[in-house]
Scaffold this motif. Structure first.
Motif, PDB file in Angstrom:
ATOM      1  N   ALA A  34     -21.271  22.491 -38.207  1.00 19.69           N
ATOM      2  CA  ALA A  34     -20.524  21.234 -38.292  1.00 19.69           C
ATOM      3  C   ALA A  34     -19.392  21.202 -37.273  1.00 19.69           C
ATOM      4  O   ALA A  34     -19.116  20.159 -36.660  1.00 19.69           O
ATOM      5  N   THR A  35     -18.740  22.338 -37.070  1.00 15.47           N
ATOM      6  CA  THR A  35     -17.651  22.409 -36.102  1.00 15.47           C
ATOM      7  C   THR A  35     -18.149  22.160 -34.690  1.00 15.47           C
ATOM      8  O   THR A  35     -17.572  21.357 -33.942  1.00 15.47           O
ATOM      9  N   VAL A  36     -19.219  22.833 -34.321  1.00 16.69           N
ATOM     10  CA  VAL A  36     -19.752  22.707 -32.956  1.00 16.69           C
ATOM     11  C   VAL A  36     -20.264  21.297 -32.703  1.00 16.69           C
ATOM     12  O   VAL A  36     -19.961  20.686 -31.661  1.00 16.69           O
ATOM     13  N   LEU A  37     -21.031  20.761 -33.649  1.00 16.18           N
ATOM     14  CA  LEU A  37     -21.572  19.416 -33.460  1.00 16.18           C
ATOM     15  C   LEU A  37     -20.455  18.377 -33.451  1.00 16.18           C
ATOM     16  O   LEU A  37     -20.447  17.462 -32.611  1.00 16.18           O
TER      17      LEU A  37
ATOM     18  N   LEU B 149     -10.385  22.099 -31.372  1.00 11.32           N
ATOM     19  CA  LEU B 149     -11.565  22.800 -31.874  1.00 11.32           C
ATOM     20  C   LEU B 149     -11.232  23.548 -33.154  1.00 11.32           C
ATOM     21  O   LEU B 149     -11.975  23.488 -34.142  1.00 11.32           O
ATOM     22  N   VAL B 150     -10.106  24.246 -33.151  1.00  8.77           N
ATOM     23  CA  VAL B 150      -9.667  24.963 -34.349  1.00  8.77           C
ATOM     24  C   VAL B 150      -9.365  23.978 -35.478  1.00  8.77           C
ATOM     25  O   VAL B 150      -9.703  24.221 -36.644  1.00  8.77           O
ATOM     26  N   SER B 151      -8.742  22.853 -35.139  1.00 14.07           N
ATOM     27  CA  SER B 151      -8.418  21.853 -36.161  1.00 14.07           C
ATOM     28  C   SER B 151      -9.675  21.281 -36.795  1.00 14.07           C
ATOM     29  O   SER B 151      -9.720  21.063 -38.013  1.00 14.07           O
ATOM     30  N   ILE B 152     -10.690  21.043 -35.998  1.00 16.10           N
ATOM     31  CA  ILE B 152     -11.948  20.527 -36.545  1.00 16.10           C
ATOM     32  C   ILE B 152     -12.545  21.532 -37.528  1.00 16.10           C
ATOM     33  O   ILE B 152     -13.011  21.161 -38.615  1.00 16.10           O
ATOM     34  N   SER B 153     -12.533  22.804 -37.163  1.00 15.78           N
ATOM     35  CA  SER B 153     -13.108  23.817 -38.056  1.00 15.78           C
ATOM     36  C   SER B 153     -12.376  23.845 -39.392  1.00 15.78           C
ATOM     37  O   SER B 153     -12.985  24.066 -40.447  1.00 15.78           O
ATOM     38  N   LYS B 154     -11.064  23.605 -39.371  1.00  9.87           N
ATOM     39  CA  LYS B 154     -10.286  23.626 -40.615  1.00  9.87           C
ATOM     40  C   LYS B 154     -10.409  22.328 -41.398  1.00  9.87           C
ATOM     41  O   LYS B 154     -10.006  22.278 -42.573  1.00  9.87           O
TER      42      LYS B 154
END
Length: 230
Positions: free
Chosen positions: A33-36, A161-166
């Motif tokens: 989900a993070t990468v996409l 990118l880090v924010s999206i993962s969280k």
């Protein structure tokens, strides 16, 4: 039992070992989900940045309004809209894809401003030199401006990118079995939330540290100076 794996909730270490493969499954969903979502944000963010800089107000103003709307409304509302409202118009998407799109769409508005800052940081002389060499505007942007703007914005893009993962745990509200959702299910069934949630925190810490280190190495490897006109 979850995903065909049994656990013993009476011993914390036994529980941690037994649920680790399950959490890895949730971690894999989180990474996907993070990468996409980040890919969508990077592409759509560039499109928004270009449209906002368009000389025609009929293009730039609506794009700015859309960008502001995306930035100023909660991700959860946008996610609910995509998941519950779009089916009323015949558009039905899987929960995972819906969540990734919601992440990408919201963060594209933030990345559009990052792109803008990077583009404006390119020395004006690069524009003038390309114009003097009679480069087409499209070629100037894709071959001269953008290659110099991207290295300048890599750290900011890495932060998002880090924010999206969280923010991926938000997708649990539409039944996506990401890392935190899996941990809460385990807690519900074992009445032990300390172990799974602590493991999730550790996995997130490792993931974000690795991402930050990767972005740092990429930032150091990319050139920051101007490139020759060809």
């Amino acid at each position: 039992m979850l995903f065909g794996i049994e656990w013993d909730a009476t011993n914390s270490w036994t529980l941690a070992v037994s649920i680790f493969p399950i959490l890895l499954h949730g971690l894999w969903v989180t990474l996907q989900a993070t990468v996409l979502g980040f890919f969508i944000a990077v592409v759509l963010g560039l499109v928004l940045a270009v449209l906002k800089a368009a000389p025609t107000r009929l293009v730039s103003w609506p794009t700015r309004l859309i960008s502001e709307f995306l930035r100023d409304t909660p991700l959860l509302i946008q996610l609910f809209f995509l998941y519950y409202v779009l089916p009323e118009f015949g558009i039905v998407l899987p929960a995972f894809l819906t969540g990734a799109i919601a992440l990408g769409v919201q963060y594209s508005a933030y990345l559009s401003e990052v792109y803008r800052a990077g583009i404006e940081a390119v020395p004006i002389g690069q524009h003038e030199a390309a114009r003097a060499l009679n480069f087409a505007p499209t070629r100037t942007f894709t071959h001269i401006i953008l290659p110099q703007a991207i290295p300048r914005i890599v750290p900011a893009m890495g932060n998002y990118l880090v924010s999206i993962s969280k923010d991926v745990p938000v997708l649990s509200v539409v039944t996506v079995l990401e890392l935190l959702n899996v941990a809460t299910i385990i807690g519900d069934r074992t009445f032990n939330y300390l172990v799974p949630l602590s493991m999730v925190g550790g996995l997130y810490l490792i993931m974000t540290l690795l991402a930050a280190q990767g972005v740092k190495r990429l930032d150091m490897a990319l050139p920051k100076t101007g490139i020759p006109l060809k």
